[in-house]
Design a protein around this motif. Structure first.
Motif, PDB file in Angstrom:
ATOM      1  N   SER A   1       0.832  -1.210   0.000  1.00  0.00           N
ATOM      2  CA  SER A   1       0.000   0.000   0.000  1.00  0.00           C
ATOM      3  C   SER A   1       0.863   1.255   0.000  1.00  0.00           C
ATOM      4  N   VAL A   2       1.902   1.272   0.820  1.00  0.00           N
ATOM      5  CA  VAL A   2       2.795   2.428   0.863  1.00  0.00           C
ATOM      6  C   VAL A   2       3.510   2.598  -0.474  1.00  0.00           C
ATOM      7  N   THR A   3       3.956   1.505  -1.064  1.00  0.00           N
ATOM      8  CA  THR A   3       4.665   1.580  -2.342  1.00  0.00           C
ATOM      9  C   THR A   3       3.772   2.135  -3.446  1.00  0.00           C
ATOM     10  N   LEU A   4       2.546   1.638  -3.519  1.00  0.00           N
ATOM     11  CA  LEU A   4       1.615   2.121  -4.540  1.00  0.00           C
ATOM     12  C   LEU A   4       1.333   3.605  -4.363  1.00  0.00           C
ATOM     13  N   ALA A   5       1.083   4.035  -3.125  1.00  0.00           N
ATOM     14  CA  ALA A   5       0.801   5.452  -2.875  1.00  0.00           C
ATOM     15  C   ALA A   5       2.013   6.316  -3.193  1.00  0.00           C
ATOM     16  N   ALA A   6       3.206   5.851  -2.833  1.00  0.00           N
ATOM     17  CA  ALA A   6       4.419   6.624  -3.105  1.00  0.00           C
ATOM     18  C   ALA A   6       4.642   6.797  -4.603  1.00  0.00           C
ATOM     19  N   VAL A   7       4.353   5.767  -5.385  1.00  0.00           N
ATOM     20  CA  VAL A   7       4.512   5.866  -6.841  1.00  0.00           C
ATOM     21  C   VAL A   7       3.475   6.819  -7.427  1.00  0.00           C
ATOM     22  N   LEU A   8       2.226   6.711  -6.978  1.00  0.00           N
ATOM     23  CA  LEU A   8       1.170   7.572  -7.510  1.00  0.00           C
ATOM     24  C   LEU A   8       1.410   9.046  -7.179  1.00  0.00           C
ATOM     25  N   ILE A   9       2.070   9.320  -6.062  1.00  0.00           N
ATOM     26  CA  ILE A   9       2.410  10.701  -5.705  1.00  0.00           C
ATOM     27  C   ILE A   9       3.745  11.107  -6.311  1.00  0.00           C
ATOM     28  N   GLY A  10       4.706  10.190  -6.304  1.00  0.00           N
ATOM     29  CA  GLY A  10       6.070  10.520  -6.696  1.00  0.00           C
ATOM     30  C   GLY A  10       6.246  10.784  -8.178  1.00  0.00           C
ATOM     31  N   VAL A  11       5.580  10.021  -9.037  1.00  0.00           N
ATOM     32  CA  VAL A  11       5.765  10.201 -10.482  1.00  0.00           C
ATOM     33  C   VAL A  11       5.238  11.558 -10.950  1.00  0.00           C
ATOM     34  N   PRO A  12       4.016  11.976 -10.563  1.00  0.00           N
ATOM     35  CA  PRO A  12       3.596  13.335 -10.944  1.00  0.00           C
ATOM     36  C   PRO A  12       4.500  14.430 -10.370  1.00  0.00           C
ATOM     37  N   THR A  13       4.988  14.220  -9.148  1.00  0.00           N
ATOM     38  CA  THR A  13       5.908  15.195  -8.557  1.00  0.00           C
ATOM     39  C   THR A  13       7.186  15.301  -9.384  1.00  0.00           C
ATOM     40  N   ALA A  14       7.738  14.149  -9.758  1.00  0.00           N
ATOM     41  CA  ALA A  14       8.950  14.149 -10.576  1.00  0.00           C
ATOM     42  C   ALA A  14       8.705  14.811 -11.928  1.00  0.00           C
ATOM     43  N   TRP A  15       7.537  14.552 -12.513  1.00  0.00           N
ATOM     44  CA  TRP A  15       7.221  15.173 -13.810  1.00  0.00           C
ATOM     45  C   TRP A  15       7.180  16.688 -13.685  1.00  0.00           C
ATOM     46  N   MET A  16       6.590  17.198 -12.605  1.00  0.00           N
ATOM     47  CA  MET A  16       6.558  18.654 -12.418  1.00  0.00           C
ATOM     48  C   MET A  16       7.965  19.221 -12.267  1.00  0.00           C
ATOM     49  N   LEU A  17       8.817  18.525 -11.526  1.00  0.00           N
ATOM     50  CA  LEU A  17      10.177  19.014 -11.317  1.00  0.00           C
ATOM     51  C   LEU A  17      11.010  18.972 -12.597  1.00  0.00           C
ATOM     52  N   ALA A  18      10.717  18.019 -13.471  1.00  0.00           N
ATOM     53  CA  ALA A  18      11.532  17.842 -14.681  1.00  0.00           C
ATOM     54  C   ALA A  18      10.937  18.499 -15.916  1.00  0.00           C
ATOM     55  N   ARG A  19       9.615  18.662 -15.972  1.00  0.00           N
ATOM     56  CA  ARG A  19       8.983  19.072 -17.225  1.00  0.00           C
ATOM     57  C   ARG A  19       8.146  20.347 -17.124  1.00  0.00           C
TER      58      ARG A  19
END
Length: 516
Positions: free
Chosen positions: A64-82
């Motif tokens: 559950s923690v892994t799934l939530a971290a990915v769902l939050i982390g990928v959009p965050t990374a996209w904002m920081l990079a793109r």
């Protein structure tokens, strides 16, 4: 990336085997303890009804923690990079701040604000907050190296922005996302502090209880072995998914940033949410406790400065050890496949699923048996940090090497350069930012490590984490606040350096699909 050669160099394999063997010392210790317990004791432990509940709780929470971290982390990374945001390097540093927050500090902060928090959802909430940066950092690096060409093609074929990202960019960054997800999952499996405060029973809490209260090391060793098997299953699944993700090449063109327009406040709120909830709330809670505390809880300035210096020194030494252990394994797993490579990679990755107290006890056992004069020395503690966090370094090294086009290496070889020269002139310079990021990630994590530090630290040596724990353990929360705040500040320095590795502000601005 496809492997550059069918067979890896024998010297590289030998170095990787040696490093994986060093990282496997905790596993050897567990094998010795379990073998000494005898089959009857092992069977009795495995048939306890409580074991099934502990195993189920550990698995459900980790997934559950892994799934939530990915769902939050990928959009965050996209904002920081793109996304074109003002002060992008500052935003990247802020996004990395939760790395500095020990789970037990975050748990204490939220318990101070909401004393009724407990159980699964409380543990899931806090561990997700502190786990998100493990996904964000490698994903940002992968996005910076990825090409937007496939997205552009998908857009011309009628796909929307999300659809173009899923078919164009996501396959390129999938290995980095999987590496981050693996770190989150193994971190959750091995965590103790936050789970103990929230009174959520898992394998790690039972292991710590067996070691600290009943001193039943055989029972604890059996439970640790079960935890290792779970971690091994997670690593095998990640390897399988990563193999399916190989073969996607990145482009060489510059990737533009999208103007956020009127959505800039929403993007800023999204980027601030996790750092504020993970670090801001605990910091405010401790400051309030500090203000409310009586004057007898004053901090000794000399002791405080000694803890700061010890934290920085030990974390730096641990990062160097982890990087030395991770380089051969990361290079091997990034460029070659096969069962031998997978086995070496798994052995190097497993220690992250081992509780810190098990690593500490294993090195107590090993140092006393092999080099008793090194027991409770800075060298042994630094090596313990290297073993504990070598999986983080392996993931960073592997992702960095993965992003280096194999075509460049092949061109260098056709021009007469040997493997060492290709590594020195082509691969290492291009992968250096990602490798440096891996070392900084280890340093940040080592700053807050507690169980192994308590067991292995030299007499009289205290870190910010041990001082913080000792003060909260005796309910001296007022005097604990400076150590908690110093830990956040100390980790902000490598976090800022991580932002320089991962965030770029020189990409062209894109408005309505046109770069400017």
């Amino acid at each position: 990336m496809a492997p550059t050669h069918r067979r890896p160099p024998a010297a590289l394999v030998a170095a990787a085997v040696c490093c994986a063997s060093a990282a496997s010392i905790p596993l050897i210790y567990l094998v010795v303890r379990v073998a000494g317990a005898g089959p009857d004791s092992v069977l009795a432990t495995l048939t306890r009804p409580r074991l099934l509940e502990l195993l189920r709780n550990s698995l459900v929470l980790s997934l559950s923690v892994t799934l939530a971290a990915v769902l939050i982390g990928v959009p965050t990374a996209w904002m920081l990079a793109r996304v074109r945001l003002r002060g992008i390097r500052v935003w990247a540093a802020i996004a990395a701040i939760p790395l500095a927050v020990p789970s037990y500090v975050a748990a204490y902060g939220w318990l101070a604000a909401f004393p009724s928090m407990s159980g699964f959802w409380a543990a899931w909430f806090v561990l997700t907050l502190v786990g998100v940066p493990y996904v964000v950092l490698p994903t940002v690096a992968a996005l910076n190296a990825a090409s937007a060409d496939r997205d552009d093609v998908a857009r011309t074929l009628g796909r929307g922005p999300l659809g173009a990202f899923l078919v164009g960019t996501l396959p390129q960054i999938r290995p980095a996302v999987l590496a981050g997800a693996l770190l989150v999952c193994l971190y959750t499996l091995s965590d103790f502090g936050g789970l103990a405060l929230f009174r959520f029973p898992v394998l790690t809490t039972a292991i710590f209880r067996a070691y600290s209260t009943s001193f039943d090391r055989d029972y604890a060793a059996v439970l640790s072995s079960v935890l290792i098997l779970v971690a091994l299953a997670v690593v095998v699944v990640e390897q399988w998914m990563r193999r399916r993700a190989h073969g996607v090449a990145t482009g060489s063109g510059r990737v533009g940033r999208v103007s956020p327009g009127r959505l800039a406040p929403i993007a800023g709120a999204w980027l601030l949410a996790v750092p504020v909830l993970a670090a801001g709330v605990p910091a405010i809670a401790l400051i309030v406790r500090w203000v409310q505390a009586d004057q007898t809880q004053a901090v000794d300035p000399r002791r405080f400065l000694d803890a700061v210096l010890a934290t920085a020194t030990l974390a730096g030494a641990g990062a160097v050890v982890a990087l030395l252990l991770a380089l051969p394994i990361g290079v091997l797993s990034a460029r070659w496949h096969g069962r031998t490579v997978q086995t070496i990679d798994a052995l190097g990755t497993l220690p992250l699923g081992v509780p810190g107290i098990v690593v500490g006890l294993s090195l107590v056992f090993a140092s006393l048996a092999l080099v008793p004069q090194w027991y409770q020395s800075i060298g042994v503690l630094s090596f313990a940090y290297g073993v504990l966090f070598v999986p983080k370094a392996i993931g960073g090294v592997r992702s960095a090497i993965d992003q280096v086009p194999t075509g460049l290496e092949e061109v260098a070889r056709t021009l007469g350069s040997g493997r060492v020269a290709v590594w020195r002139r082509v691969t290492a310079p291009l992968a250096a930012p990602g490798i440096a990021g891996a070392a900084l990630l280890v340093a940040v994590t080592a700053m807050k490590e507690l169980p192994a530090t308590l067991l292995l630290r030299p007499t009289g040596t205290n870190t910010l984490a041990t001082e913080l724990w000792s003060h909260t353990e005796v309910n001296a929360y007022g005097s604990a606040a400076p150590y908690a705040l110093a830990l956040l500040v100390a980790a902000a320095i490598p976090a800022l350096l991580l932002s320089r590795v991962g965030a770029r502000d020189d990409a062209p601005l894109i408005r309505d699909g046109v770069a400017s």
